[in-house]
Design a protein around this motif. Sequence first.
Motif, mmCIF file in Angstrom:
data_model
loop_
_atom_site.group_PDB
_atom_site.id
_atom_site.type_symbol
_atom_site.label_atom_id
_atom_site.label_comp_id
_atom_site.label_asym_id
_atom_site.label_seq_id
_atom_site.Cartn_x
_atom_site.Cartn_y
_atom_site.Cartn_z
ATOM 1 N N ASN A 90 39.049 28.109 38.877
ATOM 2 C CA ASN A 90 38.275 29.191 39.005
ATOM 3 C C ASN A 90 37.917 29.108 40.612
ATOM 4 O OD1 ASN A 90 36.354 27.471 39.200
ATOM 5 N ND2 ASN A 90 34.724 28.621 38.169
ATOM 6 N N THR A 91 37.308 29.951 41.191
ATOM 7 C CA THR A 91 37.057 30.068 42.631
ATOM 8 C C THR A 91 36.624 28.467 42.880
ATOM 9 O OG1 THR A 91 36.816 32.301 42.711
ATOM 10 C CG2 THR A 91 35.762 30.889 44.711
ATOM 11 N N ASP A 124 39.630 34.003 38.422
ATOM 12 C CA ASP A 124 38.523 34.091 38.033
ATOM 13 C C ASP A 124 38.511 34.861 36.666
ATOM 14 O OD1 ASP A 124 36.776 32.786 39.802
ATOM 15 O OD2 ASP A 124 37.330 34.453 41.072
ATOM 16 N N SER A 126 37.702 39.193 37.494
ATOM 17 C CA SER A 126 38.436 39.325 38.780
ATOM 18 C C SER A 126 37.750 40.226 39.668
ATOM 19 C CB SER A 126 39.833 39.424 38.564
ATOM 20 O OG SER A 126 40.591 39.979 39.817
ATOM 21 N N TYR A 127 37.598 39.982 41.056
ATOM 22 C CA TYR A 127 37.613 40.778 42.283
ATOM 23 C C TYR A 127 38.420 40.829 43.103
ATOM 24 C CZ TYR A 127 32.714 40.627 40.224
ATOM 25 O OH TYR A 127 31.774 40.815 39.397
ATOM 26 N N TYR A 178 34.229 34.465 44.837
ATOM 27 C CA TYR A 178 35.265 34.929 44.036
ATOM 28 C C TYR A 178 36.401 35.053 44.963
ATOM 29 C CZ TYR A 178 31.483 36.072 40.600
ATOM 30 O OH TYR A 178 30.517 35.776 39.683
#
Lengths: 1004, 426
Positions: A183-184, A210, A213-214, A385
């Motif tokens: 992940n981030t 992530d 998600s962004y 993120y």
Amino acid sequence: MDSNKKYWKGLEELQQTPAFVENNKGEFAEPIPVEDVLNEAGLSTRTPRRDFLKALGFGLGAVTLAACNRTPVHKAVPYIIKPEEVTPGIPNYYASSFNGQSVLVRTREGRPISLTANPNSIGLNQGTDATTAAVVLDLYDMSKLQNPQLDGKDVDWSTLDATVIDALNKAAAAGKQIVIVSNTVNSPSALTAIATFAAKYPTATHIQVDAVSYSGIVEANRASFGKAVIPSYHFANANVVVSVAADFLGSWLAGEEHTQDYIQNRDYKSLKNGRMSRHIQFESGLSMTGSNADVRIAIKPSEEGAVLVSLYNAITGQSLAGGVSNKKAQTAIMLAAKELTNNRGNAVVVAGSNDVNIQLLANAINSALGAYGAIIDLDNYSKQYQGSDAAFQQFLSAAAAGQVGAALFLNSNPVYDYVKAEDVTNALSKIDFAVSFADRADETASTLKAIAPASSFLESWGDASAKEGYYTIVQPTINPVFNTRQAEQSLLVWAGDNTNIYNFVRKNWEENILAGTGKTWNDVLQTGFIYKGSSVGSSYTANVDVNAVAIAIGTASKAIAGEFELKLYESTVMRDGRYANNAFLQELPDPVSKVTWDNYAALNPRDAEKLGLGENGKVTVEANGYSVELPIVLQPGQALGTVSVAVGYGRTKVGKAGNNVGQNAYPFARLVNGTVQLEAKATVSKAGGTYELAQTQTHHTIEGRNVVRETTFAKYLKDPNSESGRFADSHKTYDLWNKFESPGHKWVMAIDLNACTGCGSCIVACSVENNVPVVGRDEVRRRREMHWLRIDRYYTLEQEDGSKLTKEKEIAKATDYDYENVTVVHQPMLCQHCDHAPCETVCPVLATVHSSEGLNHMAYNRCFGTRYCANNCPYKVRRFNWFNYWNDSRFDNYLNNEFTQLVLNPDVTTRSRGVMEKCSMCIQRIQGGKLQAKMENRKLRDGDVKMACQEACSANAIIFGDVNDPESEVSKALRNERVYYVLEEINVQPNIGYMTKVRNTFEA
Amino acid sequence: MRNISSVLGRLAKTVSVGLMLLFAVTMAHAQDVKEGETLFKSKCTTCHSVTRNMVGPALAGMSERHSEEWLISWIHNSQAMIASGDEAAVQLFNDWNKLVMTSFTDLSDDQIKSIIAYVDAEEAKAAAGPAEGEGGAGAAQSSDANTLMILGLLAIVVLAVIVIVVLNRVIHTLEKVIAGNQAAIEAAQAENEEYEENRFGKFARAFVRNKKLVGFAVLMLVAFLGVLGWNTMWNVGVHTGYQPVQPIKFSHQIHAGVNQIECQYCHGGAFKSKNASIPSANVCMNCHNTVTAADHYDGETSPEIAKIYKALDYDPATREYGDNPRPIEWVRIHNLPDFAYFNHSQHVSVAGVECQTCHGPIETMEEVYQYSPLTMKWCVDCHKTTEVNADNAYYDQLIEAHEKLKKGEKMTAAMIGGLECGKCHY
């Protein structure tokens, strides 16, 4: 005095359903079957009276015999060599960080027992979210792996290392890719460790993905500004906030940080200066942010883009095609656009969608509003993120093509949280060797060859950089409790670098981060963070081809428009599901629906009615070829024709508490243009059977009494006393009792209803501090949750013409409610420590008595459980221990083992079965603060003693202190015109003052 | 008797031999030895003993190993000697793990000489009679005391026998006289027996008939049982006098009483924390690193002190710590129930309560026992009478308020809320 609004906690209450009326008759859900046992028929029942007497006699005898035992011998085992800094009985605090936020870890005798925000930290927030408050429990989680594993069998680290290195060398020799999937990762040291690893294995790459998600925002900013980042949002500088489906106070990006900023324009201090921001929310499901909005318009997910198009047109005067057709929304947009343009430079629009085009349009609007700079900061951007959905898709296709030789999963669980789990399993089967750093054999790790369990952050050295220029340290507070090793160390070992991780992190800081700051490593260990960012972001102009974007939005909307539209969301409590095994979080009621221990399909009551469903109904939700059965929640405020489902539930391999709680909703998401999007066209149909959710919304209800006071900003400006309905001002009161003197301290609290967003982190912090047990889903259904502090959520209806439904008579008549249009008030409710406490007068054994410091004491060892006090409490804040939650195999979901019990606060007793408990106003902290002052031979200062709930609150909605000190913050707050006392008219003289809710609505 | 004389004889011989030897050695430097002893005890004992290796080597024989000048310059500044490359100095330094000896530049040459003299004298003393000497004398004295006691007992027994014999004689004479009037006496006896029986029966009957008396007796019985029951019930869970056997026979009498060690030295927690805390084994080692009580155990380490070494996995011979330490499991004597919160620092540091107020004459306890009942009544009684330490600035804000309420009255803990439930129960 009488409110002209009708508040209700749930539809059952509004409609006065028979079940609700029945449940509210008695204080306790289950009547005691005294009649059945004592009447004549009692002899013929399954447990007749004689049997009962026999059992009683035997029980008495057995207890007597058992009592003859000799007193058990207690051992007292001192340290062999006492660490210099540890004094048994005195907590130690260590600066560390969790999810990038600088925190203080409190340890007792070497074991961490709670986390609070680092009060000196300048970055992020001063409070904690629910996860941060609860995460200390995960350290002692028995569901974690205790050793590294190969093929599901415990091995030692050297065996695992040899196997992994062998596999990596093979992959490298074959020229195949080695991929670290995480992940981030914003930890500078972890990134350096990954770089070291990549240097050793040239085919190694690192991809970040992530669960929620962004990447839409990142991509949009790349296109608009050439900066592929997520900006920081400073809501403190915004007079007008328009949010299109962004739960920015809750789960969207940095909810707590936004809360702290946002509240600065809305709390009692701001109101005192005549300032209050206006917040307009467009969304489909009622989110926590929506519940705090001044104006909230229910829209369908497919209308999100259209709302932004209309807004853009209204602000810029252009006429893009594809504006919103919903009439109510149109009106609101016209008003919102006026507000926004009037506050150019102080206004912002945020959009929650992960669609690049929607974010591009939001960028264009914000650029037109001049929001870039003071409000949206692209220079001190967020690094929380950084996941890229596209990169992960590339990885999956490369793996499926057999190009990946080895994969390492770091904090990543795609089998559970990826849109298409089968794509992941298919890709995994083609990878020669895969290892996970998961602390438990989760959905992904359990399918892999090896697991190298990583230590918890409380056992590790490390760092984080949640924002550009903001660095925090992670330092261990305990030795690894299991045979685990932190992931960074594993990566180094596999890269052939045997540097100890402490030296590694320290070197990295001294060489890269501390250079030029004049600070040393030891300084950072003490302060916990370092900030090197610039103060204000510079201004940017978005470069967006709005016409193309509007067309793309129009096409995308059509793809999700349908009879029913599904909106997935990350709940404020469970977030992405990573901490699903944390029982504190599972039992924390959702801020809006008040559901615990489950996710659900939120439907507008009218839609449910159409489907032929009522309370406890179930539906089958089907979208993207995936379908699940979910219990429904009749959610006022839910847009018609929409259904909302929370992700983060339905874990199957997370542990005892979290397994099979709710249903997995991730597969409902869609992959569109390389980003994961949480909206979909769905079909919703009635499913068989019923399911009772463990919903606390109508528990401990206050019988429709007037407890919430609400006014509008316009009225407040005219008269700050507006609607506060202060009883004492207009009535003469008489006392039955003598006045209770508090000559020393008098501890009181002020709660600002305008600051409270209802997030619930105070509840978790309270439970952690006061050893409040988790009771589990079944017991919550029986209305037996033990939380000392609850947040009551009240709805009011507004009619379509904007006039509020007033007067109870009208409510009784009106049946044709507009359930889309509700407003919400959150009210934290805890023991009010009444000076004339009704509970005290009814206790037959004086187990609850008043103190000279204005507190209502509860002596557990004196209580023998008549529950008269709970019955007589007008605020319904007393909780009864129906079981010995610490030592009863029926409640084995988290604390019933010696190991997990190490999380308990040793200054607070654990209560046994049959006694009453309630908020003690953290009396252990008050006593501790007083003692500290005495030891230092000084007076107690304001702020020396802080409540657990107060510390957790980022919004500063809870203010505690000594009202006998006229200069204390709480004294000042309580002198505010908005202050009222709940149920003041019954003259119990509560010590907790509330401040009226002020809503900055559009005035007609 | 013969035994005693032989013991005494031997004693006289050894003592005289020892004294002669001592005299011979000490004659020249009698004054120096005394000064040397004072200096040795204040400067050297932390690291050195005459006969045993401690942090530094045993000093016996040092004047044979090194010249006086060498010793003086070593004691003044050993590092300088090592730096100058003195062979013996370097050797010694290396042999003892390169431990740096403190430099005593403040000692004059004469003072060092007196220390050497003292060490030599001690060495001679040790050589003279490690097994006998003073120890032998002590043993003789104590056996003497034993003999006296045995003699005394014997005398008492003999006296008792004589008394019995004399009494027997008297009885015998009397019996002879009685035999003369046999018949008359027999008749009288029979009559007497009958009368006795009647008298007892009558008394019993009279008692039963007297209802008042019966009532009184029953009342007494009930009262007795009641009091007994009452006391038993009240004392359930009260463990005053509880004195469990501890894993180490630690004597507070020696440590706190004889040696006057401050309570805080070991129980530092009592002054700053909730827990008084039992000292960790490393605190014991501050002294027991050197104090082994060997003089009481024939030169061996005391078996009780050896238990500390065992707990730490410490080898006194090599002075090294192993890797298998095991904590000492003491038996807790003062057990407050879990629902009562008690904080030592509040009482000891803030209120200035003496340890002895609750723990009793701890400095006289060979083994610790529970002195106070630790009941709530006991707590409350004290709170009712103990005056608040008004010198503490914290109380200023309270006292101001109180003075408005009650002018001139003294303030007890109870008056500022010391009796409220929530002060101890949470």
